[in-house]
Design a protein around this motif. Structure first.
Motif, PDB file in Angstrom:
ATOM      1  N   SER A   1       0.840  -1.195   0.000  1.00 30.70           N
ATOM      2  CA  SER A   1       0.000   0.000   0.000  1.00 30.70           C
ATOM      3  C   SER A   1       0.874   1.243   0.000  1.00 30.70           C
ATOM      4  O   SER A   1       2.044   1.205   0.368  1.00 30.70           O
ATOM      5  CB  SER A   1      -0.935   0.008   1.216  1.00 30.70           C
ATOM      6  OG  SER A   1      -0.191  -0.008   2.407  1.00 30.70           O
ATOM      7  N   ASN A   2       0.268   2.314  -0.430  1.00 25.21           N
ATOM      8  CA  ASN A   2       0.887   3.643  -0.413  1.00 25.21           C
ATOM      9  C   ASN A   2       2.167   3.741  -1.246  1.00 25.21           C
ATOM     10  O   ASN A   2       3.071   4.488  -0.884  1.00 25.21           O
ATOM     11  CB  ASN A   2       1.158   4.088   1.029  1.00 25.21           C
ATOM     12  CG  ASN A   2      -0.114   4.177   1.842  1.00 25.21           C
ATOM     13  OD1 ASN A   2      -1.142   4.634   1.354  1.00 25.21           O
ATOM     14  ND2 ASN A   2      -0.056   3.718   3.069  1.00 25.21           N
ATOM     15  N   LEU A   3       2.245   2.993  -2.352  1.00 22.62           N
ATOM     16  CA  LEU A   3       3.390   3.157  -3.246  1.00 22.62           C
ATOM     17  C   LEU A   3       3.170   4.408  -4.088  1.00 22.62           C
ATOM     18  O   LEU A   3       2.042   4.727  -4.454  1.00 22.62           O
ATOM     19  CB  LEU A   3       3.562   1.932  -4.147  1.00 22.62           C
ATOM     20  CG  LEU A   3       3.775   0.594  -3.438  1.00 22.62           C
ATOM     21  CD1 LEU A   3       4.086  -0.491  -4.459  1.00 22.62           C
ATOM     22  CD2 LEU A   3       4.883   0.672  -2.408  1.00 22.62           C
TER      23      LEU A   3
ATOM     24  N   THR B   1      -4.953  -0.771  -9.061  1.00 24.35           N
ATOM     25  CA  THR B   1      -6.286  -0.759  -8.462  1.00 24.35           C
ATOM     26  C   THR B   1      -7.390  -0.819  -9.512  1.00 24.35           C
ATOM     27  O   THR B   1      -8.513  -1.215  -9.191  1.00 24.35           O
ATOM     28  CB  THR B   1      -6.484   0.487  -7.573  1.00 24.35           C
ATOM     29  OG1 THR B   1      -6.217   1.659  -8.350  1.00 24.35           O
ATOM     30  CG2 THR B   1      -5.568   0.449  -6.362  1.00 24.35           C
ATOM     31  N   ASP B   2      -7.089  -0.474 -10.763  1.00 23.73           N
ATOM     32  CA  ASP B   2      -8.104  -0.549 -11.825  1.00 23.73           C
ATOM     33  C   ASP B   2      -8.160  -1.931 -12.483  1.00 23.73           C
ATOM     34  O   ASP B   2      -8.877  -2.136 -13.457  1.00 23.73           O
ATOM     35  CB  ASP B   2      -7.893   0.536 -12.869  1.00 23.73           C
ATOM     36  CG  ASP B   2      -6.617   0.362 -13.690  1.00 23.73           C
ATOM     37  OD1 ASP B   2      -5.884  -0.640 -13.503  1.00 23.73           O
ATOM     38  OD2 ASP B   2      -6.348   1.246 -14.539  1.00 23.73           O
ATOM     39  N   GLY B   3      -7.381  -2.899 -11.965  1.00 23.77           N
ATOM     40  CA  GLY B   3      -7.405  -4.258 -12.490  1.00 23.77           C
ATOM     41  C   GLY B   3      -6.368  -4.554 -13.561  1.00 23.77           C
ATOM     42  O   GLY B   3      -6.172  -5.704 -13.936  1.00 23.77           O
ATOM     43  N   THR B   4      -5.691  -3.533 -14.074  1.00 24.69           N
ATOM     44  CA  THR B   4      -4.620  -3.757 -15.050  1.00 24.69           C
ATOM     45  C   THR B   4      -3.331  -4.036 -14.301  1.00 24.69           C
ATOM     46  O   THR B   4      -3.286  -3.953 -13.067  1.00 24.69           O
ATOM     47  CB  THR B   4      -4.446  -2.547 -15.987  1.00 24.69           C
ATOM     48  OG1 THR B   4      -4.079  -1.397 -15.201  1.00 24.69           O
ATOM     49  CG2 THR B   4      -5.741  -2.259 -16.760  1.00 24.69           C
ATOM     50  N   TYR B   5      -2.265  -4.342 -15.025  1.00 30.14           N
ATOM     51  CA  TYR B   5      -1.009  -4.665 -14.362  1.00 30.14           C
ATOM     52  C   TYR B   5       0.190  -4.256 -15.196  1.00 30.14           C
ATOM     53  O   TYR B   5       0.101  -4.028 -16.399  1.00 30.14           O
ATOM     54  CB  TYR B   5      -0.936  -6.153 -14.005  1.00 30.14           C
ATOM     55  CG  TYR B   5      -1.484  -7.078 -15.057  1.00 30.14           C
ATOM     56  CD1 TYR B   5      -0.715  -7.470 -16.144  1.00 30.14           C
ATOM     57  CD2 TYR B   5      -2.782  -7.554 -14.962  1.00 30.14           C
ATOM     58  CE1 TYR B   5      -1.228  -8.317 -17.111  1.00 30.14           C
ATOM     59  CE2 TYR B   5      -3.298  -8.404 -15.931  1.00 30.14           C
ATOM     60  CZ  TYR B   5      -2.508  -8.784 -16.999  1.00 30.14           C
ATOM     61  OH  TYR B   5      -3.012  -9.612 -17.956  1.00 30.14           O
TER      62      TYR B   5
END
Length: 167
Positions: free
Chosen positions: A53-55, A85-89
């Motif tokens: 988190s928080n990167l 967080t939008d599902g992409t990578y």
């Protein structure tokens, strides 16, 4: 009657150099994660979840770890990527290489194998840190302090901000 607002004590959490708490690593429902001394053992195919988190977007990060195959017919081929967080990578890379997130990061996928073969692999010294060079492993550390009600702290876009001193 008027509206009254109050600000209660604030919680301040700080994390050391290593941004991965291996004790929070989970499988994705297609394997099993066992917490061991200084790491995990993963039995399954493909990948498991490493929560972060928080990167900071645009900040390079390097992930390093030691992977040892315990069982399975296909040799391990460890790789990792950010999941946004939008599902992409992000694209995959190998341990010790850098990825710079272009969006908000939800987790890391850490891969054992590019195939569907079930492997048992031991991962130790798992460390995510800012920068482009992996440094010697340090365990994950965090501390939480509760600050007294000091009023509302504010900041400006140019970096000027309110500060408090403790102690």
């Amino acid at each position: 009657t008027g509206t009254k607002s109050t600000i209660s004590a604030s919680r301040l959490k700080s994390v050391g150099k290593n941004l991965v708490n291996y004790k929070n690593i989970t499988d994705r429902g297609a394997g099993s994660v066992t917490i061991i001394e200084n790491g995990i053992e993963y039995e399954g195919n493909y990948y498991f979840f490493v929560p972060v988190s928080n990167l900071k977007i645009g900040q390079p990060y390097v992930l390093s770890f030691t992977a040892e195959q315990i069982s399975g017919g296909v040799a391990i081929s460890p790789r990792w990527r950010f999941v946004y967080t939008d599902g992409t990578y992000s694209s995959q890379t190998v341990p010790g290489d850098t990825i710079t997130p272009s969006k908000a990061v939800q987790r890391i996928w850490l891969y054992s194998s590019p195939s569907g073969d079930v492997l048992k692999t031991r991962y130790t010294d798992i460390q995510l840190e800012p920068g482009s060079t992996a440094t010697p492993y340090e365990p994950y550390t965090e501390s939480t302090q509760y600050l007294p009600n000091v009023g509302e702290l504010r900041s400006l876009p140019n970096g000027v901000r309110d500060e408090i001193r403790i102690g």
